[in-house]
Design an enzyme around this catalytic site. Sequence first.
Site, PDB file in Angstrom:
ATOM      1  N   PRO A   1       0.788  -1.227   0.000  1.00  0.00           N
ATOM      2  CA  PRO A   1       0.000   0.000   0.000  1.00  0.00           C
ATOM      3  C   PRO A   1       0.826   1.287   0.000  1.00  0.00           C
ATOM      4  O   PRO A   1       1.858   1.364   0.658  1.00  0.00           O
ATOM      5  CB  PRO A   1      -0.836  -0.105   1.282  1.00  0.00           C
ATOM      6  CG  PRO A   1      -0.193  -1.165   2.095  1.00  0.00           C
ATOM      7  CD  PRO A   1       0.479  -2.098   1.146  1.00  0.00           C
ATOM      8  N   ASN A   2       0.319   2.222  -0.748  1.00  0.00           N
ATOM      9  CA  ASN A   2       0.851   3.588  -0.871  1.00  0.00           C
ATOM     10  C   ASN A   2       2.101   3.692  -1.742  1.00  0.00           C
ATOM     11  O   ASN A   2       2.534   4.800  -2.065  1.00  0.00           O
ATOM     12  CB  ASN A   2       1.115   4.217   0.518  1.00  0.00           C
ATOM     13  CG  ASN A   2      -0.141   4.286   1.352  1.00  0.00           C
ATOM     14  OD1 ASN A   2      -1.132   4.880   0.928  1.00  0.00           O
ATOM     15  ND2 ASN A   2      -0.136   3.670   2.518  1.00  0.00           N
TER      16      ASN A   2
ATOM     17  N   ARG B   1       5.001  10.831  -2.513  1.00  0.00           N
ATOM     18  CA  ARG B   1       4.634  10.652  -1.116  1.00  0.00           C
ATOM     19  C   ARG B   1       5.874  10.787  -0.235  1.00  0.00           C
ATOM     20  O   ARG B   1       6.836  10.059  -0.403  1.00  0.00           O
ATOM     21  CB  ARG B   1       4.046   9.252  -0.972  1.00  0.00           C
ATOM     22  CG  ARG B   1       3.996   8.698   0.407  1.00  0.00           C
ATOM     23  CD  ARG B   1       3.981   7.180   0.338  1.00  0.00           C
ATOM     24  NE  ARG B   1       3.771   6.634   1.650  1.00  0.00           N
ATOM     25  CZ  ARG B   1       4.203   5.453   2.036  1.00  0.00           C
ATOM     26  NH1 ARG B   1       4.873   4.677   1.196  1.00  0.00           N
ATOM     27  NH2 ARG B   1       3.998   5.015   3.239  1.00  0.00           N
TER      28      ARG B   1
ATOM     29  N   TYR C   1      11.062   8.610   1.213  1.00  0.00           N
ATOM     30  CA  TYR C   1      11.036   7.553   0.190  1.00  0.00           C
ATOM     31  C   TYR C   1      11.712   7.960  -1.126  1.00  0.00           C
ATOM     32  O   TYR C   1      11.816   7.122  -2.030  1.00  0.00           O
ATOM     33  CB  TYR C   1       9.587   7.123  -0.067  1.00  0.00           C
ATOM     34  CG  TYR C   1       8.925   6.556   1.172  1.00  0.00           C
ATOM     35  CD1 TYR C   1       9.289   5.312   1.662  1.00  0.00           C
ATOM     36  CD2 TYR C   1       7.960   7.284   1.875  1.00  0.00           C
ATOM     37  CE1 TYR C   1       8.712   4.787   2.816  1.00  0.00           C
ATOM     38  CE2 TYR C   1       7.363   6.767   3.027  1.00  0.00           C
ATOM     39  CZ  TYR C   1       7.748   5.526   3.485  1.00  0.00           C
ATOM     40  OH  TYR C   1       7.180   5.007   4.621  1.00  0.00           O
TER      41      TYR C   1
ATOM     42  N   ASN D   1       8.054  -5.626  -0.976  1.00  0.00           N
ATOM     43  CA  ASN D   1       7.972  -4.532  -0.015  1.00  0.00           C
ATOM     44  C   ASN D   1       6.505  -4.472   0.406  1.00  0.00           C
ATOM     45  O   ASN D   1       5.688  -3.890  -0.305  1.00  0.00           O
ATOM     46  CB  ASN D   1       8.421  -3.217  -0.638  1.00  0.00           C
ATOM     47  CG  ASN D   1       8.380  -2.089   0.397  1.00  0.00           C
ATOM     48  OD1 ASN D   1       7.815  -2.252   1.481  1.00  0.00           O
ATOM     49  ND2 ASN D   1       8.977  -0.961   0.057  1.00  0.00           N
TER      50      ASN D   1
ATOM     51  N   ALA E   1       3.180  -0.941   4.823  1.00  0.00           N
ATOM     52  CA  ALA E   1       2.645  -0.973   6.197  1.00  0.00           C
ATOM     53  C   ALA E   1       2.206  -2.375   6.617  1.00  0.00           C
ATOM     54  O   ALA E   1       2.203  -2.685   7.819  1.00  0.00           O
ATOM     55  CB  ALA E   1       1.494   0.011   6.325  1.00  0.00           C
TER      56      ALA E   1
ATOM     57  N   GLU F   1      12.887  -9.368   1.396  1.00  0.00           N
ATOM     58  CA  GLU F   1      12.029  -8.285   1.892  1.00  0.00           C
ATOM     59  C   GLU F   1      12.786  -6.963   1.745  1.00  0.00           C
ATOM     60  O   GLU F   1      13.956  -6.883   2.128  1.00  0.00           O
ATOM     61  CB  GLU F   1      11.743  -8.575   3.371  1.00  0.00           C
ATOM     62  CG  GLU F   1      10.963  -7.516   4.112  1.00  0.00           C
ATOM     63  CD  GLU F   1      10.819  -7.885   5.601  1.00  0.00           C
ATOM     64  OE1 GLU F   1      11.163  -9.035   5.999  1.00  0.00           O
ATOM     65  OE2 GLU F   1      10.382  -7.006   6.368  1.00  0.00           O
TER      66      GLU F   1
ATOM     67  N   HIS G   1      12.699  -2.691   2.277  1.00  0.00           N
ATOM     68  CA  HIS G   1      12.127  -1.432   2.773  1.00  0.00           C
ATOM     69  C   HIS G   1      13.001  -0.303   2.264  1.00  0.00           C
ATOM     70  O   HIS G   1      14.231  -0.352   2.426  1.00  0.00           O
ATOM     71  CB  HIS G   1      12.074  -1.411   4.299  1.00  0.00           C
ATOM     72  CG  HIS G   1      11.315  -2.572   4.838  1.00  0.00           C
ATOM     73  ND1 HIS G   1       9.962  -2.683   4.682  1.00  0.00           N
ATOM     74  CD2 HIS G   1      11.732  -3.703   5.447  1.00  0.00           C
ATOM     75  CE1 HIS G   1       9.569  -3.834   5.195  1.00  0.00           C
ATOM     76  NE2 HIS G   1      10.630  -4.481   5.651  1.00  0.00           N
TER      77      HIS G   1
ATOM     78  N   ARG H   1      13.029   4.563  12.590  1.00  0.00           N
ATOM     79  CA  ARG H   1      11.736   5.250  12.604  1.00  0.00           C
ATOM     80  C   ARG H   1      10.908   4.826  13.834  1.00  0.00           C
ATOM     81  O   ARG H   1      11.462   4.348  14.811  1.00  0.00           O
ATOM     82  CB  ARG H   1      11.025   4.995  11.268  1.00  0.00           C
ATOM     83  CG  ARG H   1      11.856   5.503  10.078  1.00  0.00           C
ATOM     84  CD  ARG H   1      11.183   5.243   8.756  1.00  0.00           C
ATOM     85  NE  ARG H   1       9.918   5.976   8.648  1.00  0.00           N
ATOM     86  CZ  ARG H   1       9.011   5.752   7.690  1.00  0.00           C
ATOM     87  NH1 ARG H   1       9.233   4.822   6.776  1.00  0.00           N
ATOM     88  NH2 ARG H   1       7.901   6.459   7.660  1.00  0.00           N
TER      89      ARG H   1
END
Length: 146
Positions: A11-12, A19, A24, A75, A78, A99, A101, A108
């Site tokens: 998502p996103n 964004r 990012y 990825n 969330a 995986e 990110h 964070r």
Amino acid sequence: MTGLIQIINGPNLNLLGKRQPEIYGFETLEDVEADCAALAADLGLQCAFYQSNYEGALIDCIHQARDKAAGIVINPAAYTHTSVAILDALKTFDGPVIEVHISNVHQREDFRHHSYVSLRADGVIAGCGTEGYQLALRRLATLIAD
Ligand code: DHK
């Protein structure tokens, strides 16, 4: 099995480049996909790309990868931090899983420090920006060749 790598974004990430670019970066998802396709060709691999904002759609994509992909780069965005269902789907996939990110999730908020997906992933890349996808592809090339 062919040298097809399924690259999955959660998502996103369709808004990559627009964004929170301070986190990012400015590269779009289309840029990332073009870079991955070019690198995959150099590595003798092919890529299939999928992005969804919906958990079930991501799970369906993982299920479809079972019969066609040699490896997965994911990825989960969330859903990394919440989704037992995506973890369980990845456990049905026999090939290597990396995986990714884009941000350094460990720098964070606390809720980003835990990943369900890491329980299945063969490798985790975080904080390397969008270059992380290319690092993941290189690692999969090694794992698939082994
Ligand atoms: C992307 C997201 O959308 C966040 O929800 C994750 C991840 C981190 C990334 O760094 O690519 O927490």
